[in-house]
Design an enzyme around this catalytic site. Structure first.
Site, mmCIF file in Angstrom:
data_model
loop_
_atom_site.group_PDB
_atom_site.id
_atom_site.type_symbol
_atom_site.label_atom_id
_atom_site.label_comp_id
_atom_site.label_asym_id
_atom_site.label_seq_id
_atom_site.Cartn_x
_atom_site.Cartn_y
_atom_site.Cartn_z
ATOM 1 N N GLY A 1 1.811 -0.481 5.888
ATOM 2 C CA GLY A 1 3.505 -0.505 4.651
ATOM 3 C C GLY A 1 2.198 -1.822 3.969
ATOM 4 N N ARG A 2 2.530 -3.054 3.639
ATOM 5 C CA ARG A 2 1.668 -4.355 3.266
ATOM 6 C C ARG A 2 1.309 -5.176 4.379
ATOM 7 N NH1 ARG A 2 1.174 -0.985 0.213
ATOM 8 N NH2 ARG A 2 1.652 -1.065 -2.071
ATOM 9 N N THR B 1 1.399 3.096 -6.328
ATOM 10 C CA THR B 1 3.156 3.631 -5.821
ATOM 11 C C THR B 1 3.563 1.762 -6.442
ATOM 12 O OG1 THR B 1 3.231 4.697 -4.106
ATOM 13 C CG2 THR B 1 4.791 3.446 -4.176
ATOM 14 N N HIS C 1 -7.321 0.159 4.340
ATOM 15 C CA HIS C 1 -6.483 0.609 3.449
ATOM 16 C C HIS C 1 -6.811 2.001 3.047
ATOM 17 C CE1 HIS C 1 -3.547 -1.310 0.641
ATOM 18 N NE2 HIS C 1 -3.288 0.282 0.990
ATOM 19 N N GLU D 1 -6.951 -8.359 0.556
ATOM 20 C CA GLU D 1 -7.874 -7.139 0.990
ATOM 21 C C GLU D 1 -9.003 -7.050 -0.463
ATOM 22 O OE1 GLU D 1 -4.781 -4.029 2.661
ATOM 23 O OE2 GLU D 1 -5.156 -3.770 0.418
ATOM 24 N N ASP E 1 -3.354 -1.011 9.576
ATOM 25 C CA ASP E 1 -4.702 -0.385 8.634
ATOM 26 C C ASP E 1 -4.340 -1.585 6.422
ATOM 27 O OD1 ASP E 1 -5.473 1.922 6.624
ATOM 28 O OD2 ASP E 1 -3.996 1.681 5.791
#
Length: 324
Positions: free
Chosen positions: A239-240, A80, A291, A269, A264
């Site tokens: 989310g982020r 997304t 994630h 990352e 998460d």
């Protein structure tokens, strides 16, 4: 959309971001296909030298790189978020960009609720107690070292009211959780169905984040916001990573500003030991996952199907999930 070649070249730069058990359909038209598990920045230009269509999940396609790829017609993002692509350059030079939406509306809400149950009932803490032998030494049939709370009847504050925020709200309501949506931070006049941002922080027993990361939402939750939350509240971020000040979150957990956190997503990352969350993983009130909230097998299969549909649509001249 007519492409220069009857069999356009398609390159997937980071195929390993889709697990091997997932079937990756191929486009319906004739094409030349090349895929790589991972692609370092140094290899991007060479691997895309002849590509008219590129698939990327997290590989960066910035202005400097895109300037060297004049034949590129479509960037199909297999996610997304598309902050790894220079959208302005693509607009200026007629490169289409698509993303994948709506594939994780089952997976992400379930992950949020799973984290909420785990943290509210202190499952991590009790697991650690048994691992350390605390229960065994106590010699009681049950052993209460952490508070256990009920989720039903609590209030969940949702920041971000897109598809994932709404799907999380629906799942939460189905198990007896009261849901409130937060208006955008700093907005005084709320839309119908929303409460002021700060009020949601103060009222909620748990907060879950489902908004995009931008200059306006960077460190949306920092020390001031954490201090406004209930001392027994839980923060969940699927989310982020940049939405939360990670150092401030650790301070809040250690100082008792909030009770627990489930995370998460991370600022960088994969996260490494320089991240304060990873260096405090032994805390019983901190639950980390890499994630994967979006990543149930069914959701990833949906993502793969939509990804290829986007490419087919582009070649057929139809706009589908177009960013530009």
């Amino acid at each position: 959309m007519s492409l220069p070649h009857s069999k356009p070249s398609i390159v997937f730069l980071d195929r390993a971001t889709i697990p091997t058990q997932i079937t990756l359909p191929k486009p319906s038209f004739e094409h030349n296909w090349q895929e790589y598990d991972f692609t370092s920045p140094q290899l991007v230009e060479n691997r895309l030298a002849d590509a008219e269509i590129v698939i990327t999940n997290k590989v960066v396609l910035d202005r400097n790189t895109l300037q060297k790829l004049p034949q590129l017609k479509l960037i199909a993002v297999s996610a997304t978020g598309f902050n790894n692509v220079d959208i302005q350059y693509c607009q200026e030079h007629g490169i289409a960009v698509t993303n994948v939406q709506g594939y994780a509306t089952q997976s992400v809400p379930e992950h949020v609720i799973a984290m909420l149950f785990s943290l509210r009932r202190n499952l991590v803490g009790y697991h650690q107690d048994i691992k350390k032998g605390e229960w065994q030494r106590n010699k009681q049939f049950c052993f209460f070292t952490h508070p256990i709370g009920d989720v039903a009847g609590s209030t969940l504050g949702i920041i971000g009211s897109g598809a994932l925020g709404k799907a999380t709200a629906a799942l939460a309501k189905s198990i007896g959780i009261n849901v409130v949506f937060a208006e955008r931070k700093g907005i005084t006049e709320c839309r119908e169905g929303y409460l002021p941002f700060d009020l949601v922080l103060q009222l909620s027993d748990a907060i879950t984040l489902h908004c995009p990361l931008s200059a306006e939402t960077h460190h949306l939750i920092g020390e001031p916001e954490l201090k406004k939350m209930k001392s027994d509240a839980i923060l969940i971020n699927t989310g982020r990573g940049g939405l939360v000040d990670e150092a401030a979150l650790i301070t809040a957990l250690k100082s008792g500003y909030i009770a627990a956190a489930g995370v998460d997503v991370f600022t960088q990352e994969p996260a490494d030991e320089s991240n304060p969350l990873l260096s405090n993983m032994d805390m019983p009130n901190l639950l980390l996952t890499p994630h994967v909230a979006w990543g149930s097998d069914s959701s990833i299969q949906d993502l793969a199907n939509i990804l290829m549909d986007n490419i087919d649509a582009f070649v057929e001249g139809r706009e589908q999930n177009r960013v530009v």
